[in-house]
Design a protein around this motif. Sequence first.
Motif, PDB file in Angstrom:
ATOM      1  N   GLN A  66      21.590 -10.347 -23.651  1.00  0.00           N
ATOM      2  CA  GLN A  66      20.655 -10.302 -22.508  1.00  0.00           C
ATOM      3  C   GLN A  66      19.253  -9.893 -22.987  1.00  0.00           C
ATOM      4  OE1 GLN A  66      22.112  -7.772 -19.297  1.00  0.00           O
ATOM      5  NE2 GLN A  66      20.038  -7.572 -18.485  1.00  0.00           N
ATOM      6  N   ALA A  67      19.199  -8.884 -23.862  1.00  0.00           N
ATOM      7  CA  ALA A  67      17.907  -8.419 -24.389  1.00  0.00           C
ATOM      8  C   ALA A  67      17.250  -9.512 -25.234  1.00  0.00           C
ATOM      9  CB  ALA A  67      18.111  -7.150 -25.215  1.00  0.00           C
ATOM     10  N   GLN A  68      18.055 -10.174 -26.063  1.00  0.00           N
ATOM     11  CA  GLN A  68      17.503 -11.222 -26.943  1.00  0.00           C
ATOM     12  C   GLN A  68      16.956 -12.404 -26.155  1.00  0.00           C
ATOM     13  OE1 GLN A  68      21.048 -11.509 -29.522  1.00  0.00           O
ATOM     14  NE2 GLN A  68      19.649 -11.164 -31.235  1.00  0.00           N
ATOM     15  N   LYS A  69      17.588 -12.659 -25.009  1.00  0.00           N
ATOM     16  CA  LYS A  69      17.120 -13.742 -24.149  1.00  0.00           C
ATOM     17  C   LYS A  69      15.721 -13.411 -23.599  1.00  0.00           C
ATOM     18  CE  LYS A  69      20.327 -16.287 -21.643  1.00  0.00           C
ATOM     19  NZ  LYS A  69      21.267 -16.433 -20.503  1.00  0.00           N
ATOM     20  N   SER A  70      15.540 -12.143 -23.234  1.00  0.00           N
ATOM     21  CA  SER A  70      14.230 -11.718 -22.699  1.00  0.00           C
ATOM     22  C   SER A  70      13.153 -11.752 -23.769  1.00  0.00           C
ATOM     23  CB  SER A  70      14.319 -10.294 -22.132  1.00  0.00           C
ATOM     24  OG  SER A  70      15.191 -10.252 -21.040  1.00  0.00           O
ATOM     25  N   ASN A  71      13.504 -11.299 -24.991  1.00  0.00           N
ATOM     26  CA  ASN A  71      12.541 -11.316 -26.092  1.00  0.00           C
ATOM     27  C   ASN A  71      13.285 -11.349 -27.430  1.00  0.00           C
ATOM     28  OD1 ASN A  71      10.501 -11.057 -27.927  1.00  0.00           O
ATOM     29  ND2 ASN A  71       9.859  -8.996 -27.293  1.00  0.00           N
ATOM     30  N   PRO A  72      13.402 -12.560 -28.027  1.00  0.00           N
ATOM     31  CA  PRO A  72      14.146 -12.711 -29.285  1.00  0.00           C
ATOM     32  C   PRO A  72      13.579 -11.872 -30.428  1.00  0.00           C
ATOM     33  CG  PRO A  72      13.575 -14.860 -28.345  1.00  0.00           C
ATOM     34  CD  PRO A  72      12.837 -13.825 -27.557  1.00  0.00           C
ATOM     35  N   LYS A  73      12.272 -11.512 -30.330  1.00  0.00           N
ATOM     36  CA  LYS A  73      11.642 -10.752 -31.417  1.00  0.00           C
ATOM     37  C   LYS A  73      11.688  -9.248 -31.194  1.00  0.00           C
ATOM     38  CE  LYS A  73       8.428 -14.481 -32.524  1.00  0.00           C
ATOM     39  NZ  LYS A  73       7.066 -14.969 -32.298  1.00  0.00           N
ATOM     40  N   ALA A  74      12.282  -8.814 -30.089  1.00  0.00           N
ATOM     41  CA  ALA A  74      12.301  -7.376 -29.769  1.00  0.00           C
ATOM     42  C   ALA A  74      13.156  -6.594 -30.757  1.00  0.00           C
ATOM     43  CB  ALA A  74      12.821  -7.155 -28.352  1.00  0.00           C
ATOM     44  N   PHE A  75      12.777  -5.339 -30.952  1.00  0.00           N
ATOM     45  CA  PHE A  75      13.521  -4.406 -31.805  1.00  0.00           C
ATOM     46  C   PHE A  75      14.647  -3.822 -30.950  1.00  0.00           C
ATOM     47  CE2 PHE A  75      14.331  -0.380 -33.957  1.00  0.00           C
ATOM     48  CZ  PHE A  75      14.210  -0.722 -35.300  1.00  0.00           C
ATOM     49  N   LEU A  76      15.868  -3.831 -31.496  1.00  0.00           N
ATOM     50  CA  LEU A  76      17.020  -3.416 -30.690  1.00  0.00           C
ATOM     51  C   LEU A  76      17.742  -2.230 -31.316  1.00  0.00           C
ATOM     52  CD1 LEU A  76      18.732  -6.174 -28.814  1.00  0.00           C
ATOM     53  CD2 LEU A  76      19.978  -4.080 -29.256  1.00  0.00           C
ATOM     54  N   ALA A  77      17.857  -1.141 -30.552  1.00  0.00           N
ATOM     55  CA  ALA A  77      18.497   0.075 -31.074  1.00  0.00           C
ATOM     56  C   ALA A  77      19.711   0.440 -30.226  1.00  0.00           C
ATOM     57  CB  ALA A  77      17.502   1.234 -31.063  1.00  0.00           C
ATOM     58  N   ALA A  78      20.760   0.934 -30.895  1.00  0.00           N
ATOM     59  CA  ALA A  78      21.971   1.398 -30.205  1.00  0.00           C
ATOM     60  C   ALA A  78      22.165   2.879 -30.488  1.00  0.00           C
ATOM     61  CB  ALA A  78      23.183   0.604 -30.687  1.00  0.00           C
ATOM     62  N   VAL A  79      22.445   3.645 -29.427  1.00  0.00           N
ATOM     63  CA  VAL A  79      22.740   5.072 -29.577  1.00  0.00           C
ATOM     64  C   VAL A  79      24.010   5.364 -28.760  1.00  0.00           C
ATOM     65  CG1 VAL A  79      20.298   5.682 -29.850  1.00  0.00           C
ATOM     66  CG2 VAL A  79      21.312   5.741 -27.574  1.00  0.00           C
ATOM     67  N   GLY A  80      24.453   6.620 -28.766  1.00  0.00           N
ATOM     68  CA  GLY A  80      25.565   7.002 -27.901  1.00  0.00           C
ATOM     69  C   GLY A  80      26.906   7.088 -28.600  1.00  0.00           C
ATOM     70  N   CYS A  81      27.965   7.201 -27.792  1.00  0.00           N
ATOM     71  CA  CYS A  81      29.298   7.516 -28.324  1.00  0.00           C
ATOM     72  C   CYS A  81      29.853   6.438 -29.250  1.00  0.00           C
ATOM     73  CB  CYS A  81      30.264   7.764 -27.167  1.00  0.00           C
ATOM     74  SG  CYS A  81      29.894   9.301 -26.300  1.00  0.00           S
ATOM     75  N   TYR A  82      29.730   5.181 -28.847  1.00  0.00           N
ATOM     76  CA  TYR A  82      30.248   4.094 -29.669  1.00  0.00           C
ATOM     77  C   TYR A  82      29.452   4.006 -30.976  1.00  0.00           C
ATOM     78  CZ  TYR A  82      32.197  -0.683 -30.331  1.00  0.00           C
ATOM     79  OH  TYR A  82      32.848  -1.799 -30.786  1.00  0.00           O
ATOM     80  N   ALA A  83      28.156   4.308 -30.885  1.00  0.00           N
ATOM     81  CA  ALA A  83      27.297   4.288 -32.076  1.00  0.00           C
ATOM     82  C   ALA A  83      27.722   5.368 -33.073  1.00  0.00           C
ATOM     83  CB  ALA A  83      25.839   4.487 -31.669  1.00  0.00           C
ATOM     84  N   GLN A  84      28.267   6.470 -32.572  1.00  0.00           N
ATOM     85  CA  GLN A  84      28.759   7.523 -33.458  1.00  0.00           C
ATOM     86  C   GLN A  84      30.116   7.145 -34.058  1.00  0.00           C
ATOM     87  OE1 GLN A  84      27.556  10.311 -34.758  1.00  0.00           O
ATOM     88  NE2 GLN A  84      29.496  10.792 -35.765  1.00  0.00           N
ATOM     89  N   LEU A  85      30.998   6.571 -33.216  1.00  0.00           N
ATOM     90  CA  LEU A  85      32.369   6.281 -33.666  1.00  0.00           C
ATOM     91  C   LEU A  85      32.438   5.075 -34.600  1.00  0.00           C
ATOM     92  CD1 LEU A  85      34.374   6.772 -30.358  1.00  0.00           C
ATOM     93  CD2 LEU A  85      34.413   8.246 -32.368  1.00  0.00           C
ATOM     94  N   LYS A  86      31.690   4.013 -34.258  1.00  0.00           N
ATOM     95  CA  LYS A  86      31.787   2.776 -35.043  1.00  0.00           C
ATOM     96  C   LYS A  86      30.401   2.202 -35.320  1.00  0.00           C
ATOM     97  CE  LYS A  86      36.455   1.663 -33.697  1.00  0.00           C
ATOM     98  NZ  LYS A  86      37.418   0.653 -33.270  1.00  0.00           N
ATOM     99  N   PRO A  87      29.572   2.957 -36.061  1.00  0.00           N
ATOM    100  CA  PRO A  87      28.188   2.519 -36.258  1.00  0.00           C
ATOM    101  C   PRO A  87      28.080   1.162 -36.934  1.00  0.00           C
ATOM    102  CG  PRO A  87      28.737   4.373 -37.712  1.00  0.00           C
ATOM    103  CD  PRO A  87      29.859   4.227 -36.737  1.00  0.00           C
ATOM    104  N   GLN A  88      28.923   0.932 -37.949  1.00  0.00           N
ATOM    105  CA  GLN A  88      28.813  -0.318 -38.695  1.00  0.00           C
ATOM    106  C   GLN A  88      29.172  -1.522 -37.831  1.00  0.00           C
ATOM    107  OE1 GLN A  88      27.258  -0.122 -41.730  1.00  0.00           O
ATOM    108  NE2 GLN A  88      27.040  -2.311 -41.293  1.00  0.00           N
ATOM    109  N   GLU A  89      30.146  -1.310 -36.958  1.00  0.00           N
ATOM    110  CA  GLU A  89      30.564  -2.387 -36.051  1.00  0.00           C
ATOM    111  C   GLU A  89      29.385  -2.829 -35.161  1.00  0.00           C
ATOM    112  OE1 GLU A  89      33.984  -2.307 -32.885  1.00  0.00           O
ATOM    113  OE2 GLU A  89      34.843  -1.919 -34.870  1.00  0.00           O
ATOM    114  N   LEU A  90      28.613  -1.841 -34.687  1.00  0.00           N
ATOM    115  CA  LEU A  90      27.447  -2.165 -33.865  1.00  0.00           C
ATOM    116  C   LEU A  90      26.335  -2.779 -34.712  1.00  0.00           C
ATOM    117  CD1 LEU A  90      27.008   0.783 -31.329  1.00  0.00           C
ATOM    118  CD2 LEU A  90      28.320  -1.302 -31.109  1.00  0.00           C
TER     119      LEU A  90
END
Length: 443
Positions: A66-90
């Motif tokens: 959804q974010a990429q559709k709005s702006n393909p060049k945007a910088f995308l960051a993930a935080v939160g619980c899943y980011a702690q448990l499986k960072p590489q997967e994200l």
Amino acid sequence: MNSRKKVAFYTLGCKLNFSETSTIARSFTDEGFDRVDFSETADIYVINTCSVTENADKRFKSIVKQAQKSNPKAFLAAVGCYAQLKPQELADVEGVDLVLGATEKFKITDYLNDLSKNDFGEVHSCEIEEADFYVGSYSIGDRTRAFLKVQDGCDYKCTYCTIPLARGISRSDTMENVLSNAREISAQNIKEIVLTGVNIGDYGKGEFGNKKHEHTFLDLVTELDKVEGIERLRISSIEPNLLKNETIDVVSKSRAFVPHFHIPLQSGSNEILKLMKRRYMRELYVDRVSKIKEVMPHACIGVDVIVGFPDETDEHFLETYNFLNELDISYLHVFSYSERDNTEAVGMDGVIPMNVRNKRSKMLRGLSVKKRRAFYESQLGTTRTVLFESENKEGYINGFTENYVKVKTPWNPELVNTLHEVELTKIDGDGLVRIEFIKQLAV
């Protein structure tokens, strides 16, 4: 960083995540960013992830798209619980540039010197043992009510849960800080504060895992009730073994705390509760509900339940169903058990087929509708105070009474974020209580 870049946020999961997203968003504003809606074009998209259910994991990829559709060049960051448990997967998800673990998420602006897209996701995570410090947060400007975080992490070892792995040990904000945040919130004309945390009944454990409680949850409730300008305080969710009689009594006599409790049960079978390593038996749960209803007969009580836990036979499930059916509660939040890596339950025998989990979930959801209807009917003929919300929903405005009855009345923008006394007279076809007229302005 001051060329007025735009940032957008998406939050998955619980009230605690909403409070933290809001705090992270304020750090961006302080750095000169303009916050925009997630559906708009932004330079940076931040997704605050959840790991409680399998579904939250899957939704992450669609939100990235959804974010990429709005702006393909945007910088995308993930935080939160899943980011702690499986960072590489994200980090491996196409389009993701930055993944921050539990200790790094509040320092996100430090990582944004260069907003050009990365060839691969960069991970900054920690061992969860390092998450031993506390960052206070609260949400403002997102909703009619504010979510105020008072505690983080959990020392319990429930066999199905990844939260201790994602958020670390139980630790709390200082009383001084919580009260200061509450005053800041009330100064912004927000009428209701919801207290949130991972295990808020455990409030008081020190910042660095110091197990000595300087203050207790009872102390916190008592002091917050004295903060001027807050019309309503609500306890989001509290473990039955940590909800003490004294706290229930304080809420029953309180100026601001509302008669609404959300108390996780998870199973009505003592055998399953033992397998889950919960810290109580069903008898204690009955005792908590009875105590609340004794001092606040009109109180709303919500319940979390998990169906399809390993070894949950049809008999165990019926035990839960009958237990809840007979209990004087108001609604259920039903979760189908989902296997989570690195939990004890994932290796247990007696796996319940998915179609059985779904069937049990459907039965309990049906029971929840029945319970909510019965609770609403019990409130007809009473006068309650409603806080109206901010959305126009097909020509109606919704609101909640202090004891969490959802009401509707024809849309009137002047009602937004105001408290009014109303008489509850009839339930509409959609299950909400319809208010024919607003009697008087309460506040």
